[in-house]
Design an enzyme around this catalytic site. Structure first.
Site, PDB file in Angstrom:
ATOM      1  N   ILE A 191       0.788  -1.172   0.049  1.00 50.13           N
ATOM      2  CA  ILE A 191       0.140  -0.012  -0.066  1.00 50.13           C
ATOM      3  C   ILE A 191       1.135   1.394  -0.269  1.00 50.13           C
ATOM      4  O   ILE A 191       0.504   1.972  -0.683  1.00 50.13           O
ATOM      5  CB  ILE A 191      -0.943   0.062   1.346  1.00 50.13           C
TER       6      ILE A 191
ATOM      7  N   TYR B 211      -0.853  -7.193  16.960  1.00 52.33           N
ATOM      8  CA  TYR B 211      -1.101  -6.491  15.791  1.00 52.33           C
ATOM      9  C   TYR B 211      -2.339  -5.617  15.992  1.00 52.33           C
ATOM     10  O   TYR B 211      -2.190  -4.401  15.913  1.00 52.33           O
ATOM     11  CB  TYR B 211      -1.292  -7.425  14.507  1.00 52.33           C
TER      12      TYR B 211
ATOM     13  N   SER C 184      -0.813  -7.895   0.004  1.00 51.79           N
ATOM     14  CA  SER C 184       0.534  -7.351   0.257  1.00 51.79           C
ATOM     15  C   SER C 184       1.365  -8.416   1.053  1.00 51.79           C
ATOM     16  O   SER C 184       1.018  -9.505   1.047  1.00 51.79           O
ATOM     17  CB  SER C 184       0.354  -5.987   1.076  1.00 51.79           C
TER      18      SER C 184
ATOM     19  N   SER D 150      -5.808   0.040  10.837  1.00 53.79           N
ATOM     20  CA  SER D 150      -6.534  -1.318  10.316  1.00 53.79           C
ATOM     21  C   SER D 150      -7.981  -1.453  11.233  1.00 53.79           C
ATOM     22  O   SER D 150      -8.045  -0.990  12.239  1.00 53.79           O
ATOM     23  CB  SER D 150      -5.728  -2.490  10.518  1.00 53.79           C
TER      24      SER D 150
ATOM     25  N   LYS E  87      -2.638  -1.448  16.236  1.00 59.63           N
ATOM     26  CA  LYS E  87      -3.527  -0.636  15.511  1.00 59.63           C
ATOM     27  C   LYS E  87      -4.365   0.146  16.295  1.00 59.63           C
ATOM     28  O   LYS E  87      -4.859   1.436  16.027  1.00 59.63           O
ATOM     29  CB  LYS E  87      -3.999  -1.560  14.401  1.00 59.63           C
TER      30      LYS E  87
HETATM   31  N1  LIG Z   1      -2.960  -5.468   3.729  1.00 61.17           N
HETATM   32  C1  LIG Z   1      -4.133  -5.384   4.377  1.00 61.17           C
HETATM   33  O1  LIG Z   1      -5.158  -6.039   4.117  1.00 61.17           O
HETATM   34  C2  LIG Z   1      -4.115  -4.265   5.523  1.00 61.17           C
HETATM   35  C3  LIG Z   1      -5.331  -4.265   6.174  1.00 61.17           C
HETATM   36  C4  LIG Z   1      -5.523  -3.138   7.163  1.00 61.17           C
HETATM   37  C5  LIG Z   1      -4.298  -2.461   7.494  1.00 61.17           C
HETATM   38  N2  LIG Z   1      -3.376  -2.413   6.796  1.00 61.17           N
HETATM   39  C6  LIG Z   1      -1.952  -1.547   7.046  1.00 61.17           C
HETATM   40  O2  LIG Z   1      -1.591  -1.149   5.915  1.00 61.17           O
HETATM   41  C7  LIG Z   1      -0.254  -0.706   5.939  1.00 61.17           C
HETATM   42  C8  LIG Z   1       0.671  -1.089   5.029  1.00 61.17           C
HETATM   43  O3  LIG Z   1       0.748  -2.606   4.944  1.00 61.17           O
HETATM   44  P1  LIG Z   1       0.899  -3.495   3.580  1.00 61.17           P
HETATM   45  O4  LIG Z   1      -0.121  -4.363   3.468  1.00 61.17           O
HETATM   46  O5  LIG Z   1       1.045  -2.608   2.325  1.00 61.17           O
HETATM   47  O6  LIG Z   1       2.191  -4.099   4.159  1.00 61.17           O
HETATM   48  P2  LIG Z   1       3.499  -4.612   3.648  1.00 61.17           P
HETATM   49  O7  LIG Z   1       3.298  -5.043   1.964  1.00 61.17           O
HETATM   50  O8  LIG Z   1       4.102  -5.632   4.434  1.00 61.17           O
HETATM   51  O9  LIG Z   1       4.420  -3.278   3.646  1.00 61.17           O
HETATM   52  C9  LIG Z   1       4.839  -2.915   4.846  1.00 61.17           C
HETATM   53  C10 LIG Z   1       5.872  -1.796   4.643  1.00 61.17           C
HETATM   54  O10 LIG Z   1       6.379  -1.575   6.020  1.00 61.17           O
HETATM   55  C11 LIG Z   1       7.871  -1.486   5.958  1.00 61.17           C
HETATM   56  N3  LIG Z   1       8.389  -1.861   7.654  1.00 61.17           N
HETATM   57  C12 LIG Z   1       8.291  -2.938   8.025  1.00 61.17           C
HETATM   58  N4  LIG Z   1       9.121  -3.074   9.141  1.00 61.17           N
HETATM   59  C13 LIG Z   1       9.521  -1.741   9.102  1.00 61.17           C
HETATM   60  C14 LIG Z   1      10.732  -1.033   9.858  1.00 61.17           C
HETATM   61  N5  LIG Z   1      11.123  -1.681  10.879  1.00 61.17           N
HETATM   62  N6  LIG Z   1      11.144   0.095   9.477  1.00 61.17           N
HETATM   63  C15 LIG Z   1      10.684   0.712   8.334  1.00 61.17           C
HETATM   64  N7  LIG Z   1       9.579   0.159   7.717  1.00 61.17           N
HETATM   65  C16 LIG Z   1       9.272  -1.089   7.973  1.00 61.17           C
HETATM   66  C17 LIG Z   1       8.104  -2.755   5.092  1.00 61.17           C
HETATM   67  O11 LIG Z   1       9.501  -2.701   4.591  1.00 61.17           O
HETATM   68  P3  LIG Z   1      10.390  -4.132   4.051  1.00 61.17           P
HETATM   69  O12 LIG Z   1       9.839  -4.279   2.623  1.00 61.17           O
HETATM   70  O13 LIG Z   1      11.685  -3.514   4.352  1.00 61.17           O
HETATM   71  O14 LIG Z   1       9.857  -5.020   5.022  1.00 61.17           O
HETATM   72  C18 LIG Z   1       7.028  -2.273   4.097  1.00 61.17           C
HETATM   73  O15 LIG Z   1       7.658  -1.336   3.047  1.00 61.17           O
HETATM   74  C19 LIG Z   1       0.031  -1.194   7.585  1.00 61.17           C
HETATM   75  O16 LIG Z   1       0.101   0.113   8.215  1.00 61.17           O
HETATM   76  C20 LIG Z   1      -0.976  -2.248   7.731  1.00 61.17           C
HETATM   77  O17 LIG Z   1      -1.266  -2.273   9.060  1.00 61.17           O
HETATM   78  C21 LIG Z   1      -2.907  -3.454   5.752  1.00 61.17           C
END
Ligand SMILES: NC(=O)c1ccc[n+]([C@@H]2O[C@H](COP(=O)([O-])OP(=O)(O)OC[C@H]3O[C@@H](n4cnc5c(N)ncnc54)[C@H](OP(=O)(O)O)[C@@H]3O)[C@@H](O)[C@H]2O)c1
Ligand SMILES: *[C@@H]1O[C@H](CO)[C@@H](O)[C@H](O)[C@H]1NC(C)=O
Ligand SMILES: *[C@@H]1O[C@H](CO)[C@@H](O)[C@H](O)[C@H]1NC(C)=O
Length: 318
Positions: free
Chosen positions: A47, A201, A236, A169, A205
């Protein structure tokens, strides 16, 4: 007959699940970002990357704040190519290290003159401890962005009207906050099974939502506003460390039937960052590009204040 009923039940479950989990609204605002600077944490994938790319397409200067230099630079290159915007750069930020957060803020404040939008997007659901001995999920999803936001607040104020957007979330709804556990163990929950990680988690959130609530109060009169949101259910890398066989099956079902792509996952973030005339909703929570009322615990002044104080202590701010 029974088969028929089973099929009908499955179809009904599918449509209800789809309505609940999958977001369909697209942000249609035309706001441009020329001359503005945006930070997207975790902007190298998922995202965050879709959000960064949309900000770049609107002409903004976009800082990808990521922990991996290689992944961050690669994503910056791709977004530059895709959007033709040369102002997309990587800067190192590891939210699991307060030292790294301090260095990032120092570098950023020295190198850049503006900060118009801070998008706290990075998060994880992984076991372990941060460099500072906090539970990984508490540290990266909550304390890290807390410290980062505070270190950048002056610059945001100077550039007002500016905004902070927190990607939370809908899982926050299942969260509770156990201050005893945080005070004693510096964690949100104990244990490392998938269920424990998921619980931590959701708690983290909930912290995001509570913080947005408290931050909005502290920012009254500054023209800096803040919002938290649920991005929808998106395919993701988020669940990469949740891997017991039972959860794998669940994950596969969600991925196949109830999740969309990161671009649609970025729409509510774009809404909170760019929609005009939502300043009076500072501190509130959004989902599918709409305001949503959160449960009482997630907008409780006392809990929000207490969490703020505990968080200050955990990152040595007071
Ligand atoms: N996917 C869903 O269905 C969903 C639903 C509800 C909420 N969300 C929220 O949406 C947001 C984005 O999630 P996503 O689904 O896009 O997840 P993702 O694909 O896992 O991306 C997460 C990002 O956070 C980075 N990250 C993790 N640990 C870190 C650290 N210590 N320092 C700096 N960056 C770090 C990761 O870097 P690396 O690539 O280096 O690991 C990656 O760029 C999150 O806040 C998540 O809680 C997602
Ligand atoms: C975002 O969440 C972090 C951690 O929960 C918090 O410190 C920060 O103040 C929040 N910002 C906004 C705009 O909600
Ligand atoms: C906030 O914005 C309003 C309207 O643009 C302006 O009148 C006011 O002076 C601003 N306040 C601060 C503290 O910048």
């Amino acid at each position: 007959m029974i088969l028929f009923m089973v099929i009908v039940a499955l179809l009904v479950a599918y449509f209800i699940g789809h309505r609940i989990f999958v977001h369909r609204k697209t942000f249609t605002g035309t706001a441009k970002l020329h001359g503005k600077t945006v930070i997207v944490t975790g902007g190298n994938t998922g995202i965050g990357k879709a959000t960064a790319s949309a900000m770049a397409a609107r002409g903004g200067r976009v800082i990808l704040a990521c922990r991996s230099k290689q992944r961050g630079e690669e994503a910056a290159r791709e977004i530059r190519m895709e959007t033709g915007n040369e102002n997309v750069i990587f800067m190192q930020l590891d939210l699991a290290s307060q030292k790294s957060i301090g260095l990032f803020a120092e570098n950023f404040l020295k190198a850049e003159r503006r900060l118009d939008l801070l998008i706290n997007n990075a998060a994880l659901a992984s076991p372990g401890l941060t460099e500072d001995g906090l539970g990984m999920i508490l540290g990266v999803n909550h304390i890290g962005p807390f410290l980062l936001t505070n270190l950048l607040l002056e610059r945001l104020k100077e550039c007002a009207p500016s905004r902070v957007v927190n990607v939370s979330s809908c899982g926050h709804d299942l969260g509770t906050i156990d201050f005893d556990c945080i005070n004693t163990h510096k964690k949100l929950t104990l244990g490392s099974s998938d269920a424990d990680l998921f619980r931590a988690y959701t708690h983290s959130k909930l912290c995001n939502v509570l913080f947005t609530h408290q931050l909005a109060k502290r920012l009254q009169g500054t023209n800096v506003t803040c919002y938290s949101l649920h991005p929808g259910s998106v395919n993701s890398e988020l669940g990469r460390d949740i891997n017991e066989w039972k959860t794998r099956i669940l994950k596969a079902i969600v991925r196949r039937f109830f999740a969309t792509d990161p671009v649609s996952g970025a729409q509510t973030t774009l809404y909170c960052a760019l929609q005009e005339d939502i300043e009076h909703l500072s501190g509130r929570y959004f989902s599918d590009c709409q305001l949503v009322q959160v449960k009482p615990e997630a907008r409780d002044d006392g809990i929000a204040k207490k969490l703020w104080d505990v968080s200050e202590k955990l990152c040595g701010m007071n």
